[in-house]
Scaffold this active site. Structure first.
Site, PDB file in Angstrom:
ATOM      1  N   PHE A 113     -26.467 104.776  21.196  1.00 56.59           N
ATOM      2  CA  PHE A 113     -26.761 105.652  22.335  1.00 56.59           C
ATOM      3  C   PHE A 113     -27.879 106.625  21.947  1.00 56.59           C
ATOM      4  O   PHE A 113     -27.824 107.223  20.866  1.00 56.59           O
ATOM      5  CB  PHE A 113     -25.493 106.420  22.704  1.00 56.59           C
ATOM      6  CG  PHE A 113     -25.571 107.159  24.004  1.00 56.59           C
ATOM      7  CD1 PHE A 113     -25.520 106.477  25.215  1.00 56.59           C
ATOM      8  CD2 PHE A 113     -25.698 108.535  24.016  1.00 56.59           C
ATOM      9  CE1 PHE A 113     -25.576 107.165  26.409  1.00 56.59           C
ATOM     10  CE2 PHE A 113     -25.759 109.227  25.218  1.00 56.59           C
ATOM     11  CZ  PHE A 113     -25.702 108.540  26.420  1.00 56.59           C
ATOM     12  N   ASP A 165     -18.880 106.659  16.229  1.00 55.68           N
ATOM     13  CA  ASP A 165     -18.821 107.196  17.588  1.00 55.68           C
ATOM     14  C   ASP A 165     -17.857 106.322  18.387  1.00 55.68           C
ATOM     15  O   ASP A 165     -18.049 105.099  18.490  1.00 55.68           O
ATOM     16  CB  ASP A 165     -20.235 107.171  18.192  1.00 55.68           C
ATOM     17  CG  ASP A 165     -20.284 107.832  19.559  1.00 55.68           C
ATOM     18  OD1 ASP A 165     -19.275 107.756  20.296  1.00 55.68           O
ATOM     19  OD2 ASP A 165     -21.336 108.382  19.913  1.00 55.68           O
ATOM     20  N   TYR A 206     -14.185 112.230  28.748  1.00 57.85           N
ATOM     21  CA  TYR A 206     -14.439 112.096  30.198  1.00 57.85           C
ATOM     22  C   TYR A 206     -14.631 110.643  30.623  1.00 57.85           C
ATOM     23  O   TYR A 206     -14.711 110.365  31.798  1.00 57.85           O
ATOM     24  CB  TYR A 206     -15.640 112.943  30.650  1.00 57.85           C
ATOM     25  CG  TYR A 206     -16.909 112.735  29.841  1.00 57.85           C
ATOM     26  CD1 TYR A 206     -17.738 111.653  30.079  1.00 57.85           C
ATOM     27  CD2 TYR A 206     -17.264 113.634  28.844  1.00 57.85           C
ATOM     28  CE1 TYR A 206     -18.886 111.463  29.332  1.00 57.85           C
ATOM     29  CE2 TYR A 206     -18.415 113.454  28.092  1.00 57.85           C
ATOM     30  CZ  TYR A 206     -19.224 112.358  28.341  1.00 57.85           C
ATOM     31  OH  TYR A 206     -20.352 112.174  27.594  1.00 57.85           O
ATOM     32  N   LYS A 207     -14.716 109.723  29.644  1.00 61.51           N
ATOM     33  CA  LYS A 207     -14.904 108.305  29.986  1.00 61.51           C
ATOM     34  C   LYS A 207     -13.528 107.669  30.211  1.00 61.51           C
ATOM     35  O   LYS A 207     -12.903 107.916  31.235  1.00 61.51           O
ATOM     36  CB  LYS A 207     -15.729 107.629  28.891  1.00 61.51           C
ATOM     37  CG  LYS A 207     -17.181 108.134  28.897  1.00 61.51           C
ATOM     38  CD  LYS A 207     -18.030 107.637  27.744  1.00 61.51           C
ATOM     39  CE  LYS A 207     -19.455 108.162  27.890  1.00 61.51           C
ATOM     40  NZ  LYS A 207     -20.242 108.075  26.647  1.00 61.51           N
ATOM     41  N   ARG A 227     -23.859  97.140  34.646  1.00 65.47           N
ATOM     42  CA  ARG A 227     -22.730  97.365  33.757  1.00 65.47           C
ATOM     43  C   ARG A 227     -21.457  97.671  34.556  1.00 65.47           C
ATOM     44  O   ARG A 227     -21.494  98.439  35.523  1.00 65.47           O
ATOM     45  CB  ARG A 227     -23.072  98.557  32.843  1.00 65.47           C
ATOM     46  CG  ARG A 227     -22.027  98.898  31.828  1.00 65.47           C
ATOM     47  CD  ARG A 227     -22.505 100.008  30.914  1.00 65.47           C
ATOM     48  NE  ARG A 227     -22.478 101.305  31.592  1.00 65.47           N
ATOM     49  CZ  ARG A 227     -22.445 102.475  30.959  1.00 65.47           C
ATOM     50  NH1 ARG A 227     -22.479 102.502  29.629  1.00 65.47           N
ATOM     51  NH2 ARG A 227     -22.407 103.598  31.617  1.00 65.47           N
TER      52      ARG A 227
HETATM   53  C1  LIG Z   1     -21.460 108.949  26.566  1.00 64.07           C
HETATM   54  C2  LIG Z   1     -21.963 108.952  25.171  1.00 64.07           C
HETATM   55  C3  LIG Z   1     -22.431 110.125  24.573  1.00 64.07           C
HETATM   56  C4  LIG Z   1     -22.528 111.377  25.399  1.00 64.07           C
HETATM   57  O1  LIG Z   1     -22.624 112.536  24.667  1.00 64.07           O
HETATM   58  P1  LIG Z   1     -22.385 113.942  25.403  1.00 64.07           P
HETATM   59  O2  LIG Z   1     -22.893 114.936  24.433  1.00 64.07           O
HETATM   60  O3  LIG Z   1     -20.915 114.049  25.681  1.00 64.07           O
HETATM   61  O4  LIG Z   1     -23.159 113.931  26.672  1.00 64.07           O
HETATM   62  C5  LIG Z   1     -22.785 110.084  23.235  1.00 64.07           C
HETATM   63  N1  LIG Z   1     -22.726 108.931  22.532  1.00 64.07           N
HETATM   64  C6  LIG Z   1     -22.314 107.767  23.105  1.00 64.07           C
HETATM   65  C7  LIG Z   1     -22.256 106.515  22.312  1.00 64.07           C
HETATM   66  C8  LIG Z   1     -21.952 107.746  24.447  1.00 64.07           C
HETATM   67  O5  LIG Z   1     -21.579 106.606  25.027  1.00 64.07           O
END
Ligand SMILES: *Cc1c(COP(=O)(O)O)cnc(C)c1O
Length: 398
Positions: free
Chosen positions: A114, A185, A210-211, A357
């Site tokens: 990400f 992660d 939140y996911k 997705r």
């Molecule tokens: C959704 C996501 C994030 C989001 O990070 P935030 O700081 O909470 O916005 C980070 N890493 C991955 C792999 C994600 O899927």
């Protein structure tokens, strides 16, 4: 005890006429959440005011909720703390891991990670100076690039775009064999599939709520530090709440013991209330059941789409064991096609450059939803219903 998925579904508000295949991005609202948040406002905030930090236990919630999360991801109690956002928790974990490997400069990650994780690593490398650098390689080549130069292997277990899943245990073992540490992660793992941090020997991990966990927009993240490092790991973000005695207001920083040192500032109490309401549902869920049902629903979705929509090409691994809980397809006009199905009540999302997705979330999605989504997607594709100018205008958030 087998998970009762009729019951879990009944615990969410799902808008009439909507098939929600985007719980991998933002989970739906549990019915109990508004009341739980309201209770934290009144009587707690209204009547207790500042005494709420003690009387309502607000101050310790990052750690007490951290222990609830620990129990869901195979982490030792006392080794998970909640707060901030995932990007920040990744930064903290990465900085702590790097400091434990002095003399080594490489942060190894993959090109599918990400962007925020990669940006955080780039920023940290810049702060630390010349000897630290981020190296990204293709996901399937990560193991081959684990050399003695690598300080930290930083990976997202499940690829946010395609759902491709790394072998956390094997890669952690390989990293340790060359003397590197790992930062995992869990954004697309926590609540999607079984995670066993201690069993994998993971050093650090972070994830969001939140996911798949359904704690609401802006819900806080969490970070894990393994017992072997908890006493010696340092935090790059020396906030007062991570001090050994925050209310002594000492001039100099002294780290709190164990994971508490990874607290930074004041916790988001209202959002923590929403997180607790979401976790109450998870108390009655066996993640192994979720995984089995996620695979069954994903296979059904892939089979349906491949039969009915020859224009779409599977972007996710075909082997369910190598996938997380989302299914993605390549289609050149994927953005417009996604807007066309959203207009018809099927909510997925688009990830550049051409990925459609779909999140498969068994807590509130069943066979009938999958079949109805395939039907709508097939109608949009076979009649090129996506080919309209209004579906091609990109919104701010895709
Ligand atoms: C959704 C996501 C994030 C989001 O990070 P935030 O700081 O909470 O916005 C980070 N890493 C991955 C792999 C994600 O899927």
């Amino acid at each position: 005890m087998a998970t009762d998925f009729d019951w879990t579904r009944s615990q969410f508000h799902l808008p009439e006429g909507m098939i929600y295949l985007d719980g991998n991005s933002l989970g739906p609202m549990p019915l109990a959440t508004p009341e739980r948040v309201a209770r934290t406002m009144q009587p707690e905030w209204r009547d207790l005011l500042i005494t709420g930090w003690n009387k309502a236990g607000w101050h310790m919630k990052p750690e007490t909720i951290g222990d609830r999360i620990a129990g869901m991801i195979g982490a030792e109690p006392g080794h998970v703390v909640v707060g901030d956002t995932l990007s920040i928790k990744i930064y903290q974990a990465l900085a702590a891991a790097l400091a434990l490997r002095p003399g080594r400069g490489v942060i190894l990650s993959d090109t599918g990670n990400f962007p925020s994780d990669l940006y955080m690593a780039q920023g940290l490398a810049k702060t630390l100076g010349d000897q630290t650098r981020l190296v990204t390689v293709a996901p399937e080549e990560v193991a081959d690039h684990l050399t003695e130069e690598v300080a930290v292997l930083m990976l997202t277990e499940v690829d946010y775009r395609t759902g491709r899943r790394h072998d956390m245990k094997a890669l952690t073992e390989k990293a340790h064999a060359v003397g590197a540490l790992t930062v995992w992660d869990l954004a697309h793992s926590y609540g999607a599939l079984p995670v066993d941090l201690a069993g994998c020997g993971a050093d650090f991990a972070a994830g969001c709520t939140y996911k798949y966990i359904n704690a609401g927009p802006g819900a806080p993240a969490f970070v894990y530090v393994a017992p072997a490092h908890a006493d010696v790991a340092e935090t790059a973000l020396q906030g007062w709440q991570g001090h050994e005695a925050p209310f002594a207001f000492e001039h100099d920083y002294r780290p709190a013991s164990r994971v508490a040192k990874l607290r930074v500032g004041t916790p988001p109490v209202l959002q923590l209330a929403a997180l607790e309401a979401a976790l109450d549902i998870w108390d009655k869920v066996d993640i192994e059941d979720v995984r089995a049902r996620s695979i069954a629903l994903s296979e059904r979705f892939i089979a349906g789409v491949e039969t009915r929509c020859p224009q779409l090409r599977l972007a996710s691994p075909r082997d369910p064991e190598r996938r997380g809980s989302q299914v993605s397809f390549h289609f050149e006009e994927g953005y417009a096609a996604m807007q066309a199905i959203i207009a018809r009540g099927v909510i997925g999302d688009f990830r550049a450059p051409d990925i459609m997705r779909f999140g498969i979330t068994p807590l509130y999605i069943g066979e009938a939803d999958i079949d109805a989504a395939v039907e709508i997607l097939a109608d949009v594709m076979s009649n090129a219903l996506w080919d309209r100018p209004e579906y091609k205008v990109k919104a701010l958030v895709t």
